[in-house]
Design a protein around this motif. Structure first.
Motif, PDB file in Angstrom:
ATOM      1  N   ALA A   9       0.828  -1.206   0.000  1.00 49.81           N
ATOM      2  CA  ALA A   9       0.000   0.000   0.000  1.00 49.81           C
ATOM      3  C   ALA A   9       0.866   1.260   0.000  1.00 49.81           C
ATOM      4  N   GLN A  15      -3.843   2.122   0.785  1.00 49.30           N
ATOM      5  CA  GLN A  15      -4.589   0.868   0.744  1.00 49.30           C
ATOM      6  C   GLN A  15      -5.727   0.979  -0.278  1.00 49.30           C
ATOM      7  N   LYS A  16      -6.339   2.136  -0.354  1.00 45.79           N
ATOM      8  CA  LYS A  16      -7.416   2.379  -1.326  1.00 45.79           C
ATOM      9  C   LYS A  16      -6.877   2.304  -2.751  1.00 45.79           C
ATOM     10  N   ALA A  19      -6.289  -1.292  -3.602  1.00 51.04           N
ATOM     11  CA  ALA A  19      -7.576  -1.945  -3.862  1.00 51.04           C
ATOM     12  C   ALA A  19      -8.103  -1.582  -5.247  1.00 51.04           C
ATOM     13  N   LYS A  26     -11.433  -1.648  -0.617  1.00 48.14           N
ATOM     14  CA  LYS A  26     -10.443  -1.355   0.422  1.00 48.14           C
ATOM     15  C   LYS A  26     -10.647  -2.301   1.603  1.00 48.14           C
TER      16      LYS A  26
END
Length: 101
Positions: A9, A15-16, A19, A26
């Motif tokens: 990430a 992290q988003k 994803a 996420k």
């Protein structure tokens, strides 16, 4: 010790962002860090590519035999065997994917 998903990430941005690049939520990425959970094997190669090799498949999923997938099926073939089978696309022999035209 930093979780490999956290490291991935950071490399990707967040992290988003990780994803989004993987086409998952996420929340799904967050769950991969939970005890007893793991990254689905199909996402490991993409994570490795997205991180430029900083986070490797072997770290994400040590239970998968990545070495088998990494080695070329042609590495162990003798060139004369491949030549005998025929070049890729040779309609007479069916060809061999490791043979050059």
């Amino acid at each position: 010790m930093e979780h490999p998903i956290d490291r991935a990430a950071k490399v990707v941005g967040s992290q988003k962002a990780l994803a989004d690049r993987l086409g998952v939520t996420k929340a799904a990425v967050g769950q991969w860090k939970e005890e007893g959970r793991r990254v689905p094997a199909e996402h490991c190669p993409e994570i490795e590519l997205l991180t430029g090799g900083v986070v490797r498949c072997e770290v994400l999923r040590p239970d998968v035999k990545w070495g088998v997938l990494r080695s070329s099926p042609c590495d162990d073939l003798d060139a004369s065997v491949v030549h005998h089978i025929g070049a890729a696309g040779d309609r007479r022999t069916g060809g061999h994917p490791c043979a050059s035209e």
